[in-house]
Enzyme design. Structure first.
Site, PDB file in Angstrom:
ATOM      1  CE1 TYR A 107      -9.084  -0.566 -39.689  1.00 53.00           C
ATOM      2  CE2 TYR A 107     -11.241   0.355 -40.141  1.00 53.00           C
ATOM      3  CZ  TYR A 107     -10.022  -0.090 -40.585  1.00 53.00           C
ATOM      4  OH  TYR A 107      -9.736  -0.055 -41.921  1.00 53.00           O
ATOM      5  CG  HIS A 108      -9.283   6.684 -37.593  1.00 55.84           C
ATOM      6  ND1 HIS A 108     -10.020   7.236 -38.625  1.00 55.84           N
ATOM      7  CD2 HIS A 108      -8.953   7.720 -36.779  1.00 55.84           C
ATOM      8  CE1 HIS A 108     -10.114   8.538 -38.439  1.00 55.84           C
ATOM      9  NE2 HIS A 108      -9.489   8.857 -37.332  1.00 55.84           N
ATOM     10  N   GLY A 109     -11.853   4.482 -39.401  1.00 57.54           N
ATOM     11  CA  GLY A 109     -12.294   4.433 -40.790  1.00 57.54           C
ATOM     12  C   GLY A 109     -11.839   5.643 -41.569  1.00 57.54           C
ATOM     13  CD  GLU A 180      -6.451   1.701 -38.274  1.00 58.97           C
ATOM     14  OE1 GLU A 180      -5.726   0.703 -38.034  1.00 58.97           O
ATOM     15  OE2 GLU A 180      -7.257   2.178 -37.442  1.00 58.97           O
ATOM     16  NE  ARG A 218     -10.925   1.929 -43.822  1.00 61.88           N
ATOM     17  CZ  ARG A 218     -10.096   2.942 -44.013  1.00 61.88           C
ATOM     18  NH1 ARG A 218     -10.169   3.665 -45.115  1.00 61.88           N
ATOM     19  NH2 ARG A 218      -9.220   3.267 -43.099  1.00 61.88           N
TER      20      ARG A 218
END
Length: 305
Positions: A107-109, A180, A218
């Site tokens: 998952y890309h923050g 994202e 995040r």
């Protein structure tokens, strides 16, 4: 003179204004410290490259990799930063194989700080370099070209990514990419659209996929939430990360590495992409507080494991 100054400037108001605005200023300045760390890393590589040539050649012959010492030093630097500033931990590092290929999907923050930490952990503890697919804009940033080369970051195509895995290396891809990063929020919804290229790469190379997610990512850095529709229209035209980010908050960060999804010859790319998304969403549901809270993520630093 003192009397004149006190009449011209309301000292109490000035102190209140500084108190009010300092958190906002600090929130937008802290991301610049991460940028500074990157330039320090790049500068170190340039110095390393131009040191005594004879010594370098001897070491390269002995070690078999000229840049290994530099990567070790930079990995140690980032590993220390993660431990001190975020109490960074990795759960499930054994799910990244000690040898052979694996496609790491994450998952890309807003700022993929967790990836730099994971890269460092893997290099220091497994002696394996995770090669990475990076967005094209990274290669136009002044001073970063050498760092991209040394850490094997490239704008991957189906062919080049497959070749990396077929050589038995580790490769990382964030299917959500810059979109994202820019338009995700503290609800941690995947923004992958119909991207299945990573699944095609895994099938073509017969490599397992390792799902990865970092808790409180995040809360460390966030994209501003206002003007999102305007920013998205501009991004669609330019493909540049124009949404401002803020943060640098000292939240607790823990990376969870899920069990590998093995290669199966009868799986379609669509099925494999869906399985990977489900695996990452499961890591999010089991470990991440939704919606994420900056204050609670900071307090997580003080919880016993």
């Amino acid at each position: 003179m003192r009397f004149l100054t006190s009449n011209l400037i309301d000292i109490d108001y000035l102190q209140w204004l500084i108190w009010l605005l300092s958190p906002i200023v600090i929130s937008f300045l802290l991301p610049l410290t991460i940028l500074l760390f990157f330039y320090c890393s790049a500068l170190f590589l340039h110095v390393y490259r131009h040191r005594n040539r004879i010594t370098a050649i001897k070491e390269a012959v002995r070690a078999g990799d000229y840049w290994d010492g530099a990567r070790q030093a930079i990995a140690t630097f980032w590993d220390a930063h993660g431990w001190i500033y975020h109490g960074y931990e990795v759960k499930g590092l054994d799910n990244i194989p000690d040898s052979g290929p694996a496609l790491i999907v994450y998952y890309h923050g807003a700022l993929p700080l967790d990836y730099y930490y994971l890269l460092s952990k893997t290099y220091l503890h497994k002696n394996r370099l995770i090669k990475a697919v990076g967005d094209k804009f990274l290669f136009s940033i002044p001073g970063w070209k050498l760092m991209m080369e040394v850490f094997h970051v490239f704008p991957g195509t189906l062919k080049t990514c497959t070749q990396v895995l077929q050589r038995g290396d580790l490769l990382s891809i964030a299917p959500g990419g810059v979109r994202e990063a820019q338009f995700g929020d503290n609800r941690y919804k995947l923004i992958w659209g119909n991207r299945i290229g990573f699944a095609k790469v895994a099938i073509a190379s017969k490599a397992p996929i390792v799902p990865v997610f970092t808790v409180n990512l995040r809360e460390a850095f966030r994209s501003v939430s206002f003007g999102q529709s305007w920013f998205e229209r501009v991004y669609d035209k330019t493909r540049l990360p124009i949404v401002p980010i803020y943060g640098g908050f000292p939240v607790k960060m823990t990376t969870f590495i899920g069990e590998p999804i093995p290669y199966k010859p009868n799986r379609t790319p669509e099925e494999l992409a869906a399985l990977t998304a489900e695996a990452i969403e499961k890591l999010i549901q089991e470990n991440q507080r939704i919606p994420g809270s900056i204050w609670r993520a900071i307090f997580d630093r003080f919880k016993s494991s």
